[in-house]
Design an enzyme around this catalytic site. Structure first.
Site, PDB file in Angstrom:
ATOM      1  N   GLU B  50       0.811  -1.225   0.000  1.00  0.00           N
ATOM      2  CA  GLU B  50       0.000   0.000   0.000  1.00  0.00           C
ATOM      3  C   GLU B  50       0.841   1.270   0.000  1.00  0.00           C
ATOM      4  O   GLU B  50       0.398   2.318  -0.466  1.00  0.00           O
ATOM      5  CB  GLU B  50      -0.971   0.003   1.183  1.00  0.00           C
ATOM      6  CG  GLU B  50      -2.077  -1.044   1.087  1.00  0.00           C
ATOM      7  CD  GLU B  50      -1.657  -2.412   1.617  1.00  0.00           C
ATOM      8  OE1 GLU B  50      -0.462  -2.596   1.942  1.00  0.00           O
ATOM      9  OE2 GLU B  50      -2.523  -3.305   1.714  1.00  0.00           O
ATOM     10  N   PHE B 112     -11.180  -7.354  14.353  1.00  0.00           N
ATOM     11  CA  PHE B 112     -10.069  -7.806  13.513  1.00  0.00           C
ATOM     12  C   PHE B 112      -9.766  -6.747  12.453  1.00  0.00           C
ATOM     13  O   PHE B 112     -10.651  -6.272  11.762  1.00  0.00           O
ATOM     14  CB  PHE B 112     -10.408  -9.143  12.840  1.00  0.00           C
ATOM     15  CG  PHE B 112      -9.336  -9.593  11.896  1.00  0.00           C
ATOM     16  CD1 PHE B 112      -8.068  -9.932  12.375  1.00  0.00           C
ATOM     17  CD2 PHE B 112      -9.559  -9.650  10.524  1.00  0.00           C
ATOM     18  CE1 PHE B 112      -7.062 -10.319  11.503  1.00  0.00           C
ATOM     19  CE2 PHE B 112      -8.558 -10.044   9.654  1.00  0.00           C
ATOM     20  CZ  PHE B 112      -7.302 -10.379  10.140  1.00  0.00           C
ATOM     21  N   GLN B 113      -8.492  -6.392  12.348  1.00  0.00           N
ATOM     22  CA  GLN B 113      -8.018  -5.380  11.399  1.00  0.00           C
ATOM     23  C   GLN B 113      -8.705  -4.033  11.573  1.00  0.00           C
ATOM     24  O   GLN B 113      -8.910  -3.307  10.605  1.00  0.00           O
ATOM     25  CB  GLN B 113      -8.140  -5.884   9.955  1.00  0.00           C
ATOM     26  CG  GLN B 113      -7.138  -7.003   9.672  1.00  0.00           C
ATOM     27  CD  GLN B 113      -6.975  -7.310   8.204  1.00  0.00           C
ATOM     28  OE1 GLN B 113      -7.887  -7.129   7.410  1.00  0.00           O
ATOM     29  NE2 GLN B 113      -5.796  -7.805   7.849  1.00  0.00           N
ATOM     30  N   LYS B 162     -17.233  -1.159   6.139  1.00  0.00           N
ATOM     31  CA  LYS B 162     -17.672  -2.232   5.249  1.00  0.00           C
ATOM     32  C   LYS B 162     -19.189  -2.241   5.042  1.00  0.00           C
ATOM     33  O   LYS B 162     -19.673  -2.398   3.927  1.00  0.00           O
ATOM     34  CB  LYS B 162     -17.215  -3.573   5.835  1.00  0.00           C
ATOM     35  CG  LYS B 162     -17.457  -4.736   4.910  1.00  0.00           C
ATOM     36  CD  LYS B 162     -16.769  -5.991   5.411  1.00  0.00           C
ATOM     37  CE  LYS B 162     -16.972  -7.118   4.407  1.00  0.00           C
ATOM     38  NZ  LYS B 162     -16.272  -8.340   4.804  1.00  0.00           N
ATOM     39  N   MET B 471      24.155   9.075   1.043  1.00  0.00           N
ATOM     40  CA  MET B 471      24.120  10.401   1.654  1.00  0.00           C
ATOM     41  C   MET B 471      24.494  10.346   3.134  1.00  0.00           C
ATOM     42  O   MET B 471      25.193  11.219   3.637  1.00  0.00           O
ATOM     43  CB  MET B 471      22.740  11.019   1.464  1.00  0.00           C
ATOM     44  CG  MET B 471      22.628  12.430   1.974  1.00  0.00           C
ATOM     45  SD  MET B 471      23.834  13.520   1.194  1.00  0.00           S
ATOM     46  CE  MET B 471      22.903  14.153  -0.196  1.00  0.00           C
TER      47      MET B 471
HETATM   48  C1  TPP Z   1      12.550   6.092   4.542  1.00  0.00           C
HETATM   49  C2  TPP Z   1      13.828   6.745   4.875  1.00  0.00           C
HETATM   50  N1  TPP Z   1      14.688   6.166   5.750  1.00  0.00           N
HETATM   51  C3  TPP Z   1      15.873   6.765   6.044  1.00  0.00           C
HETATM   52  C4  TPP Z   1      16.212   7.951   5.467  1.00  0.00           C
HETATM   53  C5  TPP Z   1      17.538   8.626   5.826  1.00  0.00           C
HETATM   54  N2  TPP Z   1      18.379   8.714   4.648  1.00  0.00           N
HETATM   55  C6  TPP Z   1      18.515   9.845   3.918  1.00  0.00           C
HETATM   56  S1  TPP Z   1      19.463   9.662   2.571  1.00  0.00           S
HETATM   57  C7  TPP Z   1      19.790   8.039   2.966  1.00  0.00           C
HETATM   58  C8  TPP Z   1      20.658   7.201   2.097  1.00  0.00           C
HETATM   59  C9  TPP Z   1      20.037   6.927   0.793  1.00  0.00           C
HETATM   60  O1  TPP Z   1      20.736   5.873   0.187  1.00  0.00           O
HETATM   61  P1  TPP Z   1      20.422   5.459  -1.285  1.00  0.00           P
HETATM   62  O2  TPP Z   1      18.963   5.288  -1.485  1.00  0.00           O
HETATM   63  O3  TPP Z   1      21.280   4.308  -1.641  1.00  0.00           O
HETATM   64  O4  TPP Z   1      20.837   6.754  -2.129  1.00  0.00           O
HETATM   65  P2  TPP Z   1      22.280   7.473  -2.232  1.00  0.00           P
HETATM   66  O5  TPP Z   1      22.369   8.519  -1.183  1.00  0.00           O
HETATM   67  O6  TPP Z   1      23.322   6.410  -2.042  1.00  0.00           O
HETATM   68  O7  TPP Z   1      22.303   8.062  -3.600  1.00  0.00           O
HETATM   69  C10 TPP Z   1      19.129   7.683   4.154  1.00  0.00           C
HETATM   70  C11 TPP Z   1      19.215   6.362   4.790  1.00  0.00           C
HETATM   71  C12 TPP Z   1      15.293   8.527   4.578  1.00  0.00           C
HETATM   72  N3  TPP Z   1      15.516   9.706   3.970  1.00  0.00           N
HETATM   73  N4  TPP Z   1      14.130   7.912   4.277  1.00  0.00           N
END
Ligand code: TPP
Lengths: 192, 571
Positions: B50, B112-113, B162, B471
């Site tokens: 979802e 439920f749910q 529902k 990042m």
């Molecule tokens: C759902 C979620 N969890 C954690 C983060 C924290 N976060 C920001 S950038 C990043 C790394 C992203 O890695 P990737 O998707 O491999 O992209 P890259 O930076 O390597 O290009 C994380 C973990 C986030 N923004 N969103």
């Protein structure tokens, strides 16, 4: 209670399930400090009226008003602090009333134009209406006798007189787009 | 006409112009699903999660301007939607989410749910409804779509018990949304504010336009460009404003802020007037607020009055629709030129360029984006995830058309890239859609590859496979002395095999000279396809303004200095 400045904000909201929940959600999420909040029916069926007393300056009150205005269930909202307004609070105070103190308590009740609404062997319930200062003063005068319960309604407020073309909240004159506040307090936004 | 609540829902959705919905059924929403065959005009795409449904609806919405629809069942179906709803809320994306709910009599009994999705979603929706009578369905749907799209757009949730789905009643379609309240977004500026704004613009020596997502949402592209051209004012676009103006327009300076281009941040620092349009002074744009645009007066135009004065105090604040306000403003504006200012910015641009590395051991992410930009002629819909690749995409893709950049800005929702690209491709079959994914974000929602393969939704997936959460790894490099806690993958899946397993071709690229070929192949392939770009794990995005610092504290790519000194030695 209120520290520094407070603002009185009046809102007309739909009387629907969840409306208070929505309002509380905005207040909590935005970190607004609400000193008191009172809700009741308004002059129109289906609409409730809320008075908020907000701790904070103009800028905070501006955000409270604007953020709450975004709720679809909020029909009208305005900061009426600068207006000529009537502000009242109701309090019920249950005070211990030993026979030797009764006369003195009744004297205070008279001075404050309060009412004794219940009496028992040991205690009295006093009803007082007025601005918050008056209510607070009476409560502190009663304190030495021994207060067992206090219930304060929070402020109810209404703008004095009639405003042509506007409703009682005087919203017509509250601009939707004000110039806003100065940069807010620095917050740590260093999260990644 | 007598209908069940479920039939009323379908009929109402069709009347609102819905042609496709993304969702997953379950017990509490089943009566609605079982009614769908009676309404063949409503296409349903069965997704795998979802969250995917909500991001797909979001991507559909951003790519087409039409309101996307996502559907889930009660309980976990509905809570799975919250991430996508929050993402849409922060980025002001119109969306309608329909969730099944247990029967009215069971609400509040921990059936439920049963989840209180109205309560759980309350802080992240624009509005929500729990429909308690079938006859209310048409009105609620009408209002929901109206609310989602008007004013500051956002997600609206309809919780649909529902037994309301099976209840029979008279279908009455309200021609207008029937608000008992005056929900009236402020659209137009008042003349006094316009005059004051025009005066500030006339007096400005070093003006800058800051264009945000609002420019795209309000379709104010032409109006912004006209204002810029008429007054010779450079335009800076926020992350979500990227695509608000074609990249190569001489007045387009690009993105400022945390990973924006240096000259854009410098322009803000030196400006004497900021004309901020449809943007909200997010901390990623402003850096430390107290040091933001120290010499500038500010004109702030936004559809949401609460944004005006929230973070920054403008000299003139105008609540209104960007398109209408700019049209109104144009009547007060005289042509102007700022040759010295523009020449100065041009110099800054030359002195502080972006560094685009080439020819290393690995493929560089920047090369991939530049290649994509060329080989799609700047006309693909670009949907990014969150992180380094997102910033490089925003910096380096040269958009020749407007409104083609889709990204989770406000929430930075990793995992957006896969399902949102899918939604965009469904909305715009006329366009090539590239999903630019981090290997981290990709793995959060890659299950929707199955949906793409099954329905032949032709998304081109580019994985920027740096074998880490890039990042965050970069922050650890720069702020935590190379202490790589929980960011480096020691075993990633084989993404090419994965593509194969999902039923689409996969191409692996490990050398620079393979980039172009792979992109061309992917472009030419009629269905979904995946390209696994094995890129440099240690590459950092520059410039960088550390969180909480001012725009003046910008760190440039150290290689720029090395190149400069090497250049000097050579001479
Ligand atoms: C759902 C979620 N969890 C954690 C983060 C924290 N976060 C920001 S950038 C990043 C790394 C992203 O890695 P990737 O998707 O491999 O992209 P890259 O930076 O390597 O290009 C994380 C973990 C986030 N923004 N969103």
């Amino acid at each position: 209670m209120a520290t520094g400045s407070t603002h009185t904000i009046v809102a007309i909201v739909h009387d629907r399930p969840g409306v208070l929940n929505r309002i509380a959600t905005v207040i909590r999420r935005r970190g607004f400090n609400i000193a008191s909040l009172s809700v009741g029916h308004s002059e129109r069926p289906g609409l409730s009226r809320i008075t908020f007393v907000v701790d904070g300056d103009e800028l905070v009150a501006d955000q409270v008003t604007k953020q709450l205005r975004k709720l679809v269930d909020v029909v009208r909202i305005a900061d009426i602090t600068g207006e000529r307004l009537v502000g009242r609070e109701l309090a019920l105070v249950k005070v211990r009333a030993a026979p030797q103190n009764r006369a003195e308590i009744i004297q205070f009740v008279d001075i404050f134009r309060a009412n004794i609404v219940d009496a028992s062997v040991e205690s009295l319930i006093i009803e007082v209406t007025g601005d918050e200062d008056k209510v607070t003063s009476l409560i502190s005068l009663l304190q030495p006798f021994g207060i067992s319960e206090v219930m304060r309604s929070g402020r109810l407020a209404m703008v004095r007189g009639m405003i042509a073309g506007g409703d009682s909240t005087n919203v017509a004159r509250v601009m939707a787009n004000g110039s806003g506040p100065t940069p807010l307090v620095e917050v740590d936004r260093s999260g990644g | 006409m007598k209908m069940t609540g479920a039939q009323m829902m379908c009929e109402s959705l069709i009347r609102e112009g819905v042609d496709v919905m993304f969702g997953i059924p379950g017990g509490a929403i089943l009566p609605f699903y079982q009614t769908l065959p009676e309404f063949p005009a409503l296409k349903h795409i069965l997704v795998r999660h979802e969250q995917g449904a909500t991001h797909a609806a979001d991507g559909y919405s951003r790519a087409s301007g039409r309101t996307g629809v996502a559907i889930g069942t009660s309980g976990p179906g509905s809570t799975n939607m919250i991430t996508g709803i929050a993402c849409a809320q922060t980025d002001s994306v119109p969306m309608v989410c329909i969730t099944g709910q247990v029967a009215r009599g069971a609400i509040g009994t921990d059936a439920f749910q049963e989840t209180d999705i109205i309560g759980a979603s309350m802080p992240v929706v624009k509005h929500s409804y729990q429909v308690m009578h079938a006859v209310d369905v048409p009105r609620v749907v009408r209002e929901a779509f109206y609310l989602a799209k008007t004013g500051r757009p956002g997600p609206v949730l309809i919780d649909f018990p529902k037994d309301v789905q099976t209840e029979v009643g008279d279908f009455v379609w309200p021609e207008e949304p029937q608000f008992e309240v005056d929900y009236r977004p402020v659209l137009d500026a008042n003349p006094a504010d316009l005059k004051q704004a025009a005066q500030l613009i006339a007096q400005a020596q070093r003006p800058v336009i800051l264009a945000g997502h609002g420019v795209i949402i309000a379709n104010a592209f032409d109006e912004v460009q006209q204002l810029a051209e008429k007054t010779q004012t450079p335009v800076i676009t926020t992350l979500l404003g990227v695509g608000g103006m074609v990249s190569d327009h001489p007045l387009n300076l690009g993105m400022p802020g945390m990973h924006g281009v240096a000259w854009a941040s410098m322009a803000i620092n030196e400006a004497d007037l900021l004309i901020a349009i449809g943007m909200r002074f997010d901390d990623r744009v402003t850096g430390r607020l107290s040091a933001f645009a120290p010499g500038a007066k500010i004109i702030h135009v936004d559809i949401d009055p609460a944004e005006i004065g929230k973070n920054v105090r403008p000299t003139v604040g105008i609540a209104g629709d960007a398109n209408r306000v700019l049209r109104q403003l144009s009547q007060y504006i005289a042509p102007a030129t700022h040759p010295e200012w523009l020449a100065h910015l041009d110099r800054l641009k030359k002195e502080h360029p972006l560094f685009v590395p080439k020819g290393g051991e690995y493929v560089y992410q920047q090369e991939v984006v530049e290649s994509l930009s060329k080989l799609t002629d700047g006309r693909a819909i670009i949907v990014t995830g969150v992180g380094q690749h997102q910033m490089w995409a925003a910096q380096l893709y040269r958009f020749k058309e407007r409104g083609l950049f889709l990204s989770s800005g406000g929430q930075g929702t990793m995992g957006y890239e896969v399902p949102a690209a899918m939604g965009a491709a469904v909305a715009r079959p006329d366009k090539t859609v590239w999903s630019l994914a981090g290997d981290g974000g990709f793995q959060m929602t890659m299950y929707e590859l199955a949906t793409c393969a099954e329905n032949n939704i032709p998304v081109k997936f580019a994985i920027f496979n740096n074998n880490c959460l890039g990042m965050v790894r970069q922050w650890q490099t720069i702020f935590y002395k190379d202490s790589y806690v929980a960011t480096l993958y020691t075993k990633n899946p084989d993404f090419v095999k994965l593509a194969d397993a999902f039923g689409m071709p996969g191409i692996r690229v490990t050398k620079s000279d393979e980039i172009a070929d792979a992109i061309k192949k992917a472009n030419a392939h009629p269905g979904p396809v995946l390209v696994d770009f094995v890129v440099d794990p240690m590459e950092n995005v520059y410039p960088m303004i550390p969180a909480g610092q001012s725009l003046a504290e910008l760190i440039e790519d150290p290689r720029l200095k090395q190149r400069a000194t090497a250049g000097q030695k050579a001479h």
